[in-house]
Design a protein around this motif. Structure first.
Motif, PDB file in Angstrom:
ATOM      1  N   PHE A 213      -4.247  11.982  -5.111  1.00 35.69           N
ATOM      2  CA  PHE A 213      -4.401  10.680  -5.766  1.00 35.69           C
ATOM      3  C   PHE A 213      -4.724  10.878  -7.247  1.00 35.69           C
ATOM      4  O   PHE A 213      -4.072  10.296  -8.131  1.00 35.69           O
ATOM      5  CB  PHE A 213      -5.535   9.931  -5.052  1.00 35.69           C
ATOM      6  CG  PHE A 213      -5.895   8.577  -5.605  1.00 35.69           C
ATOM      7  CD1 PHE A 213      -5.503   7.424  -4.948  1.00 35.69           C
ATOM      8  CD2 PHE A 213      -6.673   8.454  -6.744  1.00 35.69           C
ATOM      9  CE1 PHE A 213      -5.869   6.169  -5.423  1.00 35.69           C
ATOM     10  CE2 PHE A 213      -7.046   7.213  -7.231  1.00 35.69           C
ATOM     11  CZ  PHE A 213      -6.634   6.063  -6.572  1.00 35.69           C
TER      12      PHE A 213
ATOM     13  N   MET B 282      -9.127   7.984   0.607  1.00 40.07           N
ATOM     14  CA  MET B 282      -7.822   7.732   0.004  1.00 40.07           C
ATOM     15  C   MET B 282      -7.728   8.278  -1.424  1.00 40.07           C
ATOM     16  O   MET B 282      -6.664   8.715  -1.860  1.00 40.07           O
ATOM     17  CB  MET B 282      -7.503   6.230   0.001  1.00 40.07           C
ATOM     18  CG  MET B 282      -8.423   5.367  -0.843  1.00 40.07           C
ATOM     19  SD  MET B 282      -8.054   3.587  -0.732  1.00 40.07           S
ATOM     20  CE  MET B 282      -6.368   3.552  -1.342  1.00 40.07           C
TER      21      MET B 282
ATOM     22  N   PRO C  20       0.791  -1.234   0.000  1.00 40.93           N
ATOM     23  CA  PRO C  20       0.000   0.000   0.000  1.00 40.93           C
ATOM     24  C   PRO C  20       0.819   1.276   0.000  1.00 40.93           C
ATOM     25  O   PRO C  20       0.382   2.295  -0.562  1.00 40.93           O
ATOM     26  CB  PRO C  20      -0.834  -0.124   1.283  1.00 40.93           C
ATOM     27  CG  PRO C  20      -0.955  -1.590   1.513  1.00 40.93           C
ATOM     28  CD  PRO C  20       0.361  -2.155   1.077  1.00 40.93           C
ATOM     29  N   ASP C  21       2.014   1.261   0.604  1.00 41.19           N
ATOM     30  CA  ASP C  21       2.794   2.497   0.651  1.00 41.19           C
ATOM     31  C   ASP C  21       3.400   2.857  -0.702  1.00 41.19           C
ATOM     32  O   ASP C  21       4.005   3.918  -0.854  1.00 41.19           O
ATOM     33  CB  ASP C  21       3.874   2.438   1.734  1.00 41.19           C
ATOM     34  CG  ASP C  21       4.862   1.295   1.541  1.00 41.19           C
ATOM     35  OD1 ASP C  21       4.853   0.641   0.477  1.00 41.19           O
ATOM     36  OD2 ASP C  21       5.653   1.041   2.477  1.00 41.19           O
TER      37      ASP C  21
ATOM     38  N   GLU D 298      -7.977   4.058   7.670  1.00 46.64           N
ATOM     39  CA  GLU D 298      -6.814   4.247   6.796  1.00 46.64           C
ATOM     40  C   GLU D 298      -7.224   4.477   5.337  1.00 46.64           C
ATOM     41  O   GLU D 298      -6.539   5.185   4.605  1.00 46.64           O
ATOM     42  CB  GLU D 298      -5.887   3.045   6.884  1.00 46.64           C
ATOM     43  CG  GLU D 298      -5.184   2.869   8.226  1.00 46.64           C
ATOM     44  CD  GLU D 298      -6.098   2.354   9.308  1.00 46.64           C
ATOM     45  OE1 GLU D 298      -5.828   2.659  10.497  1.00 46.64           O
ATOM     46  OE2 GLU D 298      -7.092   1.656   8.985  1.00 46.64           O
ATOM     47  N   THR D 299      -8.321   3.851   4.902  1.00 46.31           N
ATOM     48  CA  THR D 299      -8.710   3.966   3.489  1.00 46.31           C
ATOM     49  C   THR D 299      -9.714   5.082   3.234  1.00 46.31           C
ATOM     50  O   THR D 299      -9.929   5.457   2.081  1.00 46.31           O
ATOM     51  CB  THR D 299      -9.302   2.644   2.977  1.00 46.31           C
ATOM     52  OG1 THR D 299     -10.490   2.322   3.724  1.00 46.31           O
ATOM     53  CG2 THR D 299      -8.300   1.514   3.104  1.00 46.31           C
ATOM     54  N   GLU D 300     -10.335   5.620   4.278  1.00 47.85           N
ATOM     55  CA  GLU D 300     -11.339   6.667   4.070  1.00 47.85           C
ATOM     56  C   GLU D 300     -10.716   7.877   3.361  1.00 47.85           C
ATOM     57  O   GLU D 300      -9.690   8.408   3.781  1.00 47.85           O
ATOM     58  CB  GLU D 300     -11.944   7.107   5.400  1.00 47.85           C
ATOM     59  CG  GLU D 300     -13.032   8.149   5.224  1.00 47.85           C
ATOM     60  CD  GLU D 300     -13.832   8.372   6.499  1.00 47.85           C
ATOM     61  OE1 GLU D 300     -14.430   9.455   6.619  1.00 47.85           O
ATOM     62  OE2 GLU D 300     -13.859   7.462   7.360  1.00 47.85           O
TER      63      GLU D 300
ATOM     64  N   HIS E 181     -13.716  -0.216   3.800  1.00 47.95           N
ATOM     65  CA  HIS E 181     -13.687   1.120   4.384  1.00 47.95           C
ATOM     66  C   HIS E 181     -13.137   1.024   5.796  1.00 47.95           C
ATOM     67  O   HIS E 181     -13.728   0.378   6.661  1.00 47.95           O
ATOM     68  CB  HIS E 181     -15.102   1.707   4.389  1.00 47.95           C
ATOM     69  CG  HIS E 181     -15.194   3.014   5.114  1.00 47.95           C
ATOM     70  ND1 HIS E 181     -16.335   3.435   5.750  1.00 47.95           N
ATOM     71  CD2 HIS E 181     -14.266   3.994   5.309  1.00 47.95           C
ATOM     72  CE1 HIS E 181     -16.120   4.614   6.301  1.00 47.95           C
ATOM     73  NE2 HIS E 181     -14.868   4.974   6.050  1.00 47.95           N
TER      74      HIS E 181
ATOM     75  N   ASN F 207      -8.130  11.092  -3.186  1.00 38.85           N
ATOM     76  CA  ASN F 207      -8.287  12.531  -2.970  1.00 38.85           C
ATOM     77  C   ASN F 207      -7.635  13.301  -4.117  1.00 38.85           C
ATOM     78  O   ASN F 207      -7.249  12.726  -5.137  1.00 38.85           O
ATOM     79  CB  ASN F 207      -7.697  12.930  -1.619  1.00 38.85           C
ATOM     80  CG  ASN F 207      -6.250  12.466  -1.470  1.00 38.85           C
ATOM     81  OD1 ASN F 207      -5.544  12.254  -2.460  1.00 38.85           O
ATOM     82  ND2 ASN F 207      -5.805  12.298  -0.227  1.00 38.85           N
TER      83      ASN F 207
ATOM     84  N   LEU G 180     -14.394   5.840   0.301  1.00 43.51           N
ATOM     85  CA  LEU G 180     -13.006   5.811  -0.144  1.00 43.51           C
ATOM     86  C   LEU G 180     -12.657   7.020  -1.011  1.00 43.51           C
ATOM     87  O   LEU G 180     -11.484   7.337  -1.200  1.00 43.51           O
ATOM     88  CB  LEU G 180     -12.725   4.547  -0.962  1.00 43.51           C
ATOM     89  CG  LEU G 180     -13.036   3.191  -0.321  1.00 43.51           C
ATOM     90  CD1 LEU G 180     -12.754   2.062  -1.306  1.00 43.51           C
ATOM     91  CD2 LEU G 180     -12.212   3.009   0.943  1.00 43.51           C
TER      92      LEU G 180
END
Length: 331
Positions: A227, A222, A196-197, A218-220, A215, A224, A245
């Motif tokens: 992204f 994501m 994921p990183d 950490e994924t809320e 959800h 944005n 998400l």
């Protein structure tokens, strides 16, 4: 004797598979008219029954009797096992049941139908379905240059059951899949697995970015502004995970700015999506009403999951897809 609660449609569908269990189970049904019955005799029950196990699927949760179904479970003092037809557990109704049930199991077979949704959206995007339909509407005979699935590069974020179902199909059609998950090592359908990183580093090279993680905090949000700014300007964005998400305002702004090229969403932050939402009218967004998994095949596979786990339950064997009770702790 244990009492099993089913929706009447579910019982009608699987009744032949339940014959012979009368000695082990008392089966009751609830129908769309909010009435409870003895499943085998069709005798109406004067009061809601106390139940020990239940199968919650589309028949139950999309029924006018959903309140009665839920109430029977939540008011039963010794409710033992709930089989969900869904993979996720974050819905408030499912959380309430998870807190009540001694055992709670999920189902992951809806991934097959959801994978077809992803392919449908991607093929329509690559072959410029909107452009061809627009030309047909005005009787315009004009060739449109299109792309192929073959050789396309996919980044599937959340490479679980749904991701793998998509990955296998994309790979079979000549696409190249990078799956993203916390667990390293090979996985079916993916050419490689990324952690994921590495998300921001992987985004620019993808022709299709598919979100299907759960959800979590950490994924809320994501997906944005940062992204979308990192995505290929000719890429397609897909969300099969949860609406939370995605920062929907950032998605529309990014599409207006030309990066990514298009988006298809089966889930939104608010469901049902209000008629006034700008998502409905954005010319670079396709919306489907969280129905990617709603097929007869999904229903049949959900029934099979329940019946298999019911056999395990009655034989005192370990249930499949058992969720730890700590997952339902809130606050």
């Amino acid at each position: 004797m244990k009492t099993l609660l089913l929706h009447a449609r579910t019982f009608a569908r699987i009744a032949p598979r339940l014959k012979g269990l009368n000695a082990a189970l008392n089966i009751v049904t609830v129908d769309d008219a909010q009435r409870f019955h003895d499943a085998w005799t069709s005798t109406a029950l004067e009061t809601p029954p106390e139940v020990h196990l239940a199968f919650g699927n589309i028949d139950a949760f999309y029924s006018p009797s959903v309140r009665e179904f839920m109430t029977a479970i939540l008011k039963s003092p010794d409710f033992d096992w709930f089989q969900s037809a869904a993979a996720g557990i974050e819905n408030p109704a499912l959380v309430a049941i998870g807190q009540k049930a001694k055992r709670y199991t999920t189902n992951h077979t809806q991934a097959e139908a959801m994978a077809e949704w992803a392919l449908w959206q991607a093929l329509d995007f690559f072959r410029d379905g909107p452009g061809h339909r627009a030309n047909q509407a005005i009787a315009k005979w004009e060739r449109i240059r299109v792309r192929e699935m073959n050789g396309s590069r996919w980044l599937i974020v959340g490479y679980g059951s749904i991701g793998q179902a998509v990955g296998k199909r994309v790979t079979a059609l000549g696409g190249v899949v990078t799956g993203m998950r916390r667990t390293p090592g090979p996985a079916e359908g993916a050419a490689r697995i990324a952690p994921p990183d590495a998300l921001m580093a992987e985004l620019p090279g993808a022709d299709v970015v598919l979100l299907c993680p759960p959800h979590t905090p950490e994924t809320e949000g994501m997906a944005n502004a940062g992204f979308f700014a990192a995505m290929n300007p000719e890429a397609l964005f897909l969300n099969l995970g949860r609406g939370a998400l995605v920062d929907e305002a950032a998605l529309m702004a990014a599409l207006d700015a030309g990066r990514p090229a298009f988006a298809a969403l089966d889930v939104t932050q608010i469901e049902p999506l209000p008629a006034e939402s700008a998502l409905w009218r954005h010319h670079k967004i396709v919306i489907t009403p969280h129905d990617s998994s709603d097929t007869p095949g999904t229903i049949a596979r959900g029934d099979e999951t329940f019946l298999a786990n019911l056999r395990h339950y009655l034989d005192n064997e370990t249930l499949k897809h058992l969720v730890d009770r700590s997952a339902f702790v809130t606050g």
